[in-house]
Design an enzyme around this catalytic site. Structure first.
Site, short mmCIF file in Angstrom:
data_model
loop_
_atom_site.label_atom_id
_atom_site.label_comp_id
_atom_site.label_asym_id
_atom_site.label_seq_id
_atom_site.Cartn_x
_atom_site.Cartn_y
_atom_site.Cartn_z
N GLY A 155 41.97 7.32 104.81
CA GLY A 155 40.62 6.93 105.23
C GLY A 155 40.48 7.19 106.72
N ILE A 157 41.20 5.34 109.31
CA ILE A 157 42.37 4.97 110.13
C ILE A 157 43.50 5.97 109.88
CG2 ILE A 157 44.13 3.19 110.54
CD1 ILE A 157 41.92 1.09 109.99
N ARG A 177 43.52 8.75 97.02
CA ARG A 177 42.87 9.00 95.72
C ARG A 177 42.11 10.32 95.74
NH1 ARG A 177 40.22 3.32 94.50
NH2 ARG A 177 39.48 3.86 96.54
N ARG A 238 47.91 -3.81 105.06
CA ARG A 238 47.83 -5.23 104.73
C ARG A 238 49.17 -5.70 104.18
NH1 ARG A 238 44.12 -6.32 107.27
NH2 ARG A 238 42.12 -7.24 106.70
N GLU A 267 51.26 -13.86 105.38
CA GLU A 267 51.22 -14.15 106.80
C GLU A 267 50.26 -15.31 107.10
OE1 GLU A 267 49.66 -10.12 107.94
OE2 GLU A 267 48.04 -11.29 108.80
N HIS A 285 50.08 -8.89 113.46
CA HIS A 285 48.74 -8.46 113.00
C HIS A 285 47.79 -8.23 114.19
CE1 HIS A 285 45.82 -8.65 109.34
NE2 HIS A 285 45.39 -7.82 110.25
N ILE A 286 48.18 -7.29 115.04
CA ILE A 286 47.39 -7.01 116.25
C ILE A 286 46.80 -5.60 116.22
CG2 ILE A 286 48.57 -8.68 117.75
CD1 ILE A 286 50.24 -6.29 118.86
N GLY A 287 46.68 -5.03 115.02
CA GLY A 287 46.21 -3.64 114.90
C GLY A 287 44.94 -3.36 115.69
C1 DGY Z 1 41.05 -5.77 109.90
O1 DGY Z 1 40.04 -5.49 110.55
O2 DGY Z 1 41.07 -5.70 108.66
C2 DGY Z 1 42.21 -6.24 110.66
O3 DGY Z 1 43.37 -6.14 109.93
C3 DGY Z 1 41.99 -7.66 111.09
O4 DGY Z 1 42.04 -8.48 109.97
#
Ligand code: DGY
Length: 328
Positions: A155, A157, A177, A238, A267, A285-287
């Protein structure tokens, strides 16, 4: 009377002030994750909600929120929301796509480099006072340049990660997919392959796809077993995409070489095994966590909420059926 809104997480003060110009806002600036019971209690008299991925919006909650018209995630991922249940209860669901693509791809690359070049491990070792000088065989890692990157989830990202990989002269394969646009494949030299082939070929495997019941434990013990011994797994998608217990075992036994992880099953708890291992770089979880991006995500979430509560179609509507139904 102005619409009543619950904001379940701590947000930037300027965003809160902006929301207060339009809504009666109940905030949670303490940032404590609300328990399901507290969410039920606090949402019961609200028209809208600005929420995080930790707030579960499902049928049992929606039954207790008769006024609720909109649940707006401050996140692109929306596996915390049961969309059919939202639609059945006439609740608009939204997310914050696009504005975080590059920031999340930056973190994916940071984790990939950290795991490949043992950066977090080396820093821990240095801080612990072990360094006695340059050695020929000290902290030997793996080259990222000219290695093969397998991206699972092509996608927006995934594509941003691929563009970065192209700059590192990596070979790119991906599993998705649908096929990515041919021009993009050509520009990046990327090739679509089946998942098992990707796992058996890639030196780095990067997960950038959403979680759903279909993707639960997509990377399990069998699939970890397909990966190369030198392979490094990166997850910025995730928690739940990976069977974390199986990954701990694969890292512990050096079945694979390493991992870089930003998300975890269950988490903020994480498998204790990760903490005992040196061959995994861990972030909490700091993406999307840069000020600029979180400002943009906040603005997008607020715009979705404002639109939904003033009768306009929100820009990032996840359940369009609910909108069609309202118009009938
Ligand atoms: C998102 O935007 O899905 C990040 O992982 C924050 O939850």
């Amino acid at each position: 009377m102005r619409p009543r809104v619950l904001v379940t997480l701590g947000i930037f003060p300027e965003l809160l002030a902006q929301l207060r110009t339009q809504f009666e806002v109940e905030d949670n600036q303490t940032d404590r994750v609300l328990s399901p019971a507290e969410l039920v209690r606090r949402l019961g008299d609200k028209d809208g909600a600005l929420i995080t991925g930790y707030d579960r919006i499902d049928a049992s909650l929606l039954e207790t929120c008769p006024r609720l018209k909109a649940a707006c995630n401050l996140a692109v991922g929306y596996n915390n929301m049961d969309l059919p249940a939202c639609t059945a209860h006439g609740v608009i669901a939204t997310n914050t796509p696009d504005v975080l693509n590059d920031t999340t791809a930056d973190l994916a690359f940071a984790l990939l480099l950290a795991a490949a070049r043992r950066i977090t491990e080396a820093e821990r070792w240095l801080r612990a006072g072990h360094w006695e000088g340059w050695r020929n065989d000290q902290m030997l890692g793996q080259d990222v340049h000219h290695a093969t990157l397998g991206i699972v989830g092509m996608g927006q990202i995934g594509r941003a990660i691929a563009r970065r990989a192209h700059g590192f002269d990596m070979r790119i394969i991906y599993h998705n997919r649908g096929r990515a646009p041919v021009e993009l494949e050509r520009a990046l030299g990327a090739r679509r392959v089946e998942l098992d082939e990707l796992l058996g070929t890639a030196d780095f495997v990067c997960l950038a796809l959403p979680y759903s019941p279909e993707t639960h434990h997509l990377i399990d013990a069998r699939r970890l077993g397909l990966m190369k011994a030198n392979a490094i797994l990166v997850n910025v998608g995730r928690g739940g995409l990976v069977d974390d217990a199986a990954l701990v075992e694969a890292l512990r036994t050096r079945r694979i070489a390493g991992a870089g992880l930003d998300v975890y099953e269950g988490e903020p708890a994480l498998h204790a095994g990760f903490l005992a291992l040196d061959n995994v770089a861990l972030t909490p979880h700091i993406g999307s966590a840069t000020r600029a991006t979180r400002m943009q995500m906040g603005a997008v979430a607020a715009e979705n909420l404002t639109a939904a509560l003033s009768g306009r179609r929100p820009p990032n509507l996840l359940n369009p059926e609910v909108w069609e139904h309202r118009r009938r």
